[in-house]
Design a protein around this motif. Structure first.
Motif, PDB file in Angstrom:
ATOM      1  N   ILE A 223       0.918  -1.105  -0.062  1.00 52.35           N
ATOM      2  CA  ILE A 223      -0.002   0.202  -0.064  1.00 52.35           C
ATOM      3  C   ILE A 223       0.793   1.208  -0.200  1.00 52.35           C
ATOM      4  O   ILE A 223       0.464   2.268  -0.640  1.00 52.35           O
TER       5      ILE A 223
ATOM      6  N   GLY B  34      -0.183   1.814  -3.332  1.00 54.47           N
ATOM      7  CA  GLY B  34      -1.557   2.360  -3.185  1.00 54.47           C
ATOM      8  C   GLY B  34      -2.454   1.056  -2.901  1.00 54.47           C
ATOM      9  O   GLY B  34      -3.818   1.649  -2.994  1.00 54.47           O
ATOM     10  N   GLU B  35      -2.324  -0.017  -3.111  1.00 60.14           N
ATOM     11  CA  GLU B  35      -3.021  -1.134  -3.350  1.00 60.14           C
ATOM     12  C   GLU B  35      -2.559  -2.487  -2.658  1.00 60.14           C
ATOM     13  O   GLU B  35      -1.318  -2.497  -2.468  1.00 60.14           O
TER      14      GLU B  35
ATOM     15  N   LYS C 246      -6.858   5.417   4.482  1.00 61.49           N
ATOM     16  CA  LYS C 246      -7.995   5.473   3.595  1.00 61.49           C
ATOM     17  C   LYS C 246      -7.427   5.187   1.814  1.00 61.49           C
ATOM     18  O   LYS C 246      -6.083   5.832   1.788  1.00 61.49           O
ATOM     19  N   ARG C 247      -8.082   4.612   1.062  1.00 57.78           N
ATOM     20  CA  ARG C 247      -7.484   4.536  -0.367  1.00 57.78           C
ATOM     21  C   ARG C 247      -7.295   5.984  -1.122  1.00 57.78           C
ATOM     22  O   ARG C 247      -8.130   7.006  -0.670  1.00 57.78           O
ATOM     23  N   GLY C 248      -6.416   6.272  -1.672  1.00 56.02           N
ATOM     24  CA  GLY C 248      -5.875   7.473  -2.204  1.00 56.02           C
ATOM     25  C   GLY C 248      -5.092   8.438  -1.142  1.00 56.02           C
ATOM     26  O   GLY C 248      -4.790   9.448  -1.620  1.00 56.02           O
TER      27      GLY C 248
END
Length: 358
Positions: free
Chosen positions: A43, A47-48, A297-299
């Protein structure tokens, strides 16, 4: 029935003979990179989840990391299990479990590197921890105390099997020189007599070198470049080689640990692409570390600028200690199919030996 048994035995023998054996084995150890660190690193870097190269390697297992006496290991006992196939006591380097740290030797345990040397292969260790630290030392030395830096380094000059490790690259130069001097050991002349190029820089290693000891002043060197140069040297041996590469991924320094995990993953990818089909590449950790993702959080970056200290980071909690849960093993190449299911740290030694056909 007898004919059937004979037929099955012949088929089994033929299958064994047909199995491709590894000419080379490259073992990557991300020190303290447990599953939670690997997840956070993916991540942090991309980012994932599941975006590291090791996630895409074709064979995976979960490996327990206990010692002969404790559920939670240090790097000395953890790496000893991986490279000798036997568990030992915390703080002990490639000696049996009868050792008492700092007080009593156990039986020396032959390592995968020493088996390789005994058979005429070349060998190397590369690390961004001091070269006499527990993980690299467990490959080429035997000691009842991981803190015995001078005694450990001296075993590069006086190996038990073959002519000893051929390439050693990593930091710790000042402390190692001081420890050697206190023992009356002249490192420079000793290495020269053994045919080593001795340098304090990766860039200064000549392409024509056969044996190298590079003692560096800083851990912040180009690990990727060192690995590339070492493989170029080791691969000149027609019999093959064994190489251990360690990157310290402890996350007590959160950003550095995650950055190093992302970086070593890129090196694993590069090595798989350049090493060829006769090379078994294994990624593993010697133990896990107490890191947990608690938010984010994503992003949004999980290590935002100004919050590199885990205590100030709302997304990640780090309690600054080793932990005992299973760690990931990923593998590709000849013999990698044995990396599956749930295994012990001692099984990794047998997987490497079987890949060589030993």
């Amino acid at each position: 029935m007898t004919r059937r048994i004979l037929c099955l035995a012949l088929l089994s023998t033929a299958a064994w003979a047909a199995e491709q054996r590894a000419k080379n084995v490259i073992l990557f150890i991300a020190d303290a990179a447990g599953l939670s660190t690997i997840h956070a690193a993916s991540i942090h870097g991309y980012g994932e989840p599941h975006k590291l190269f090791i996630h895409k390697m074709p064979h995976h297992a979960l490996m327990e990391t206990s010692t002969a006496s404790a559920w939670v290991t240090d790097s000395a006992a953890g790496m000893t299990a991986i490279v000798t196939g036997q568990k030992t006591q915390p703080g002990v380097i490639s000696q049996s479990a009868s050792a008492v740290r700092g007080k009593q030797d156990g039986e020396p345990l032959k390592t995968i590197l020493e088996y390789a040397e005994e058979r005429g292969l070349s060998s190397g260790v590369i690390t961004n921890s001091p070269v006499t630290d527990a993980t690299p030392a467990a490959c080429y030395a035997h000691s009842n105390d991981r803190r015995s830096s001078g005694e450990i380094f001296a075993q590069i000059l006086s190996p038990r099997f073959g002519d000893g490790v051929d390439i050693v690259i990593g930091p710790g130069r000042k402390s190692i020189l001081a420890a050697a001097q206190s023992m009356g050991l002249d490192i420079e002349s000793g290495l020269k007599k053994k045919g080593f190029v001795y340098t304090d820089s990766v860039d200064a290693i000549p392409a024509s070198a056969r044996r190298v000891v590079a003692l560096l002043d800083s851990a912040e060197f180009d690990l990727d470049a060192a690995v590339t140069k070492a493989i170029s040297i080791l691969s000149r041996n027609p019999k093959g080689y064994f190489l251990m590469v360690e990157s310290d991924a402890h996350t007590n320094n959160l950003k550095r640990g995650l950055d190093r995990m992302v970086a070593v993953d890129k090196t694993v990818r590069k090595v798989v692409e350049m090493a060829g089909p006769d090379t078994l590449v294994i990624f593993a950790a010697d133990h896990s570390f107490d890191l947990r993702m608690r938010g984010g959080k994503r992003g949004e970056p999980i290590v935002p600028e100004g919050k590199e200290d885990s205590k100030a980071n709302p997304a990640i909690r780090v309690d600054n200690g080793h932990t005992g849960e299973d760690v990931l093993v990923a593998a590709q190449g000849p013999g990698a199919h044995r990396v599956k299911g749930f295994i012990a740290n001692t099984d990794l030694f047998r997987i490497m030996m079987a890949a060589y056909g030993w």
